[in-house]
Design an enzyme around this catalytic site. Structure first.
Site, PDB file in Angstrom:
ATOM      1  CE1 TYR A  66      41.215 111.960  42.939  1.00  0.00           C
ATOM      2  CE2 TYR A  66      42.976 111.258  41.487  1.00  0.00           C
ATOM      3  CZ  TYR A  66      41.932 110.950  42.335  1.00  0.00           C
ATOM      4  OH  TYR A  66      41.615 109.648  42.573  1.00  0.00           O
TER       5      TYR A  66
ATOM      6  CG  ASP B  61      41.695 116.866  35.957  1.00  0.00           C
ATOM      7  OD1 ASP B  61      40.516 116.700  35.573  1.00  0.00           O
ATOM      8  OD2 ASP B  61      42.283 116.081  36.721  1.00  0.00           O
TER       9      ASP B  61
ATOM     10  NE  ARG C  99      49.130  96.962  23.146  1.00  0.00           N
ATOM     11  CZ  ARG C  99      49.955  96.849  22.092  1.00  0.00           C
ATOM     12  NH1 ARG C  99      50.240  97.896  21.351  1.00  0.00           N
ATOM     13  NH2 ARG C  99      50.501  95.686  21.811  1.00  0.00           N
TER      14      ARG C  99
ATOM     15  CE  LYS D  50      36.545 110.253  39.811  1.00  0.00           C
ATOM     16  NZ  LYS D  50      37.710 111.127  39.883  1.00  0.00           N
TER      17      LYS D  50
HETATM   18  C1  LIG Z   1      39.094 111.051  39.993  1.00  0.00           C
HETATM   19  C2  LIG Z   1      39.939 112.122  39.425  1.00  0.00           C
HETATM   20  C3  LIG Z   1      41.096 111.805  38.693  1.00  0.00           C
HETATM   21  C4  LIG Z   1      41.568 110.376  38.528  1.00  0.00           C
HETATM   22  O1  LIG Z   1      40.713 109.646  37.720  1.00  0.00           O
HETATM   23  P1  LIG Z   1      40.532 108.030  37.861  1.00  0.00           P
HETATM   24  O2  LIG Z   1      39.505 107.756  36.824  1.00  0.00           O
HETATM   25  O3  LIG Z   1      40.087 107.766  39.256  1.00  0.00           O
HETATM   26  O4  LIG Z   1      41.852 107.416  37.568  1.00  0.00           O
HETATM   27  C5  LIG Z   1      41.812 112.849  38.156  1.00  0.00           C
HETATM   28  N1  LIG Z   1      41.445 114.133  38.319  1.00  0.00           N
HETATM   29  C6  LIG Z   1      40.337 114.475  39.019  1.00  0.00           C
HETATM   30  C7  LIG Z   1      39.970 115.908  39.175  1.00  0.00           C
HETATM   31  C8  LIG Z   1      39.558 113.481  39.595  1.00  0.00           C
HETATM   32  O5  LIG Z   1      38.483 113.827  40.309  1.00  0.00           O
END
Ligand SMILES: *Cc1c(COP(=O)(O)O)cnc(C)c1O
Length: 380
Positions: free
Chosen positions: A102, A176, A50, A201
């Site tokens: 998001y 983000d 961890r 992503k």
């Molecule tokens: C998908 C996404 C998230 C969340 O990420 P996960 O890996 O699905 O938990 C946060 N911000 C943006 C812009 C996203 O597209």
């Protein structure tokens, strides 16, 4: 090397130290929960997985380098990374967030952190002055996405950072950077304090893992995130770290192709009689076209557009494509289509952030452009 390596070189080599025990070029999947100690507290820097795992460390090192940070912390999902940022706050704190974000981020702010006494405001960030008017005495975090999900609007990260830092209360600025990736923009170099990723992503890039990361430059923040990562424990497993690194190596190539395809599709959509409005940062009709060129290397792979026929047309379009798969998520090599109001952003229904149900979102993949255009054409 005389010159410092360019991004395309860095992305291939970042965090790639030959494995010390075998010389393996690629960091192996260290599938272990614990590490043997020679004597109590005399070990090779690894005690419990961890806290530290070599596969995770390689990913964190790579992400820190690519985002121009000093350290990165990997998490089990993008949401877990965002959660780690929110854990810096205390009851009574206020978060100023961009009003297009998001759906899962909004849901976490609204349904989880609000009940712990943290307050949130959501304001457009396209105009820096209007956005920063909403900063309060107790604002400790500014939350940005650029481009935003799902409307692809931008904010001037440099201008927001400069004008936030001259205030007496100096909130942290978090970006983000999931949609842009460090190949298109590096928010830490533009004045942001924290970069967050859903590595699910574009970083992973192949729709085969869930992961997240936080990247920072400041050593106090690094210490806090290291503590939160270990104390809370929302860490990714070694296989997902390996896959993230494996995907990351081709980020520059993929982003170039995603953007080439997306620009052609965005221009094509603009000419279709069924389409009301197209949102893509590198389209001349985008209200922040010049900021997009200043801040981003290319327009990225995401496009949104509204259909004149409303919700039913949006649904029918999204259910009629064949190459574009109907699915949530984005950033993989394969093209995806979705209707945000009914899928990724359903949690914003009946809130101030509610998304138009006539909006369709495309994650444009790296397939042949002619096949993608033909698919869109037959779906209309
Ligand atoms: C998908 C996404 C998230 C969340 O990420 P996960 O890996 O699905 O938990 C946060 N911000 C943006 C812009 C996203 O597209």
């Amino acid at each position: 090397m005389k010159n410092s390596p360019k991004f395309e070189t860095l992305v291939v080599h970042a965090g790639l130290d030959p494995d010390p025990s075998t010389g393996a070029v690629v960091t192996p999947i260290y599938q272990t929960s614990t590490y043997v100690q020679d004597q109590i507290s005399k070990h090779k820097g690894f005690e419990y997985a961890r806290t530290q795992n070599p596969t995770r460390s390689a990913l964190e090192k790579a992400l820190a380098l690519l985002e121009a940070g000093t350290s990165a912390y990997a998490f089990g999902s993008g949401m877990a990374a965002i959660d780690a940022v929110l854990k810096l706050l205390k009851p009574g704190d206020h978060v100023l967030a961009v009003n297009d974000l998001y759906g899962g981020t909004f849901r976490m702010f609204d349904k989880i952190y609000k009940q712990y006494g943290i307050s949130f405001s959501y304001t457009p960030a396209t105009d820096t002055a209007i956005f920063l008017e909403q900063i309060q005495e107790n604002t400790t975090l500014v939350w940005l996405e650029s481009p935003t999900n799902p409307h692809l609007s931008l904010c001037d990260i440099t201008e927001i950072a400069e004008n936030t830092k001259i205030r007496s209360s100096t909130p942290l600025i978090a970006v983000d950077n999931t949609f842009a990736t460090p190949y298109l923009q590096q928010p830490l170099l533009l004045g942001a304090d924290i970069v967050v990723h859903s590595t699910t992503k574009y970083i992973g890039g192949h729709s085969d893992l869930i992961g997240g990361a936080v990247v920072i430059q400041d050593s106090d923040l690094a210490e806090q995130f290291g503590f939160i990562q270990n104390a809370v424990g929302a860490v990714p497993g070694p296989l997902d770290c390996f896959l993230s690194l494996r995907g990351l190596r081709t980020l520059a190539l993929r982003m170039t192709r995603h953007a080439e395809n997306a620009l052609v599709i965005a221009k094509y959509l603009q000419e279709r009689p069924e389409v009301e409005q197209v949102y893509y940062p590198f389209l001349r009709s985008h209200p922040q076209f010049s900021l997009a060129h200043k801040q981003m290397k290319n327009g990225g792979g995401m496009i949104s557009f509204t259909l004149k026929g409303g919700r039913e047309s949006a649904k029918s379009f999204a259910e009629s494509t064949k190459v574009f798969l109907l699915a949530e998520s984005l950033g993989g090599v394969e093209s995806l289509v979705e209707v945000p109001a009914l899928m990724t952003h359903a949690s914003t229904a009946q809130s101030a952030l509610e998304v138009d149900s006539a909006l369709v979102r495309l994650s444009v993949g790296i397939e042949n452009i002619d096949d993608l255009l033909e698919d869109i054409d037959q779906a209309f």
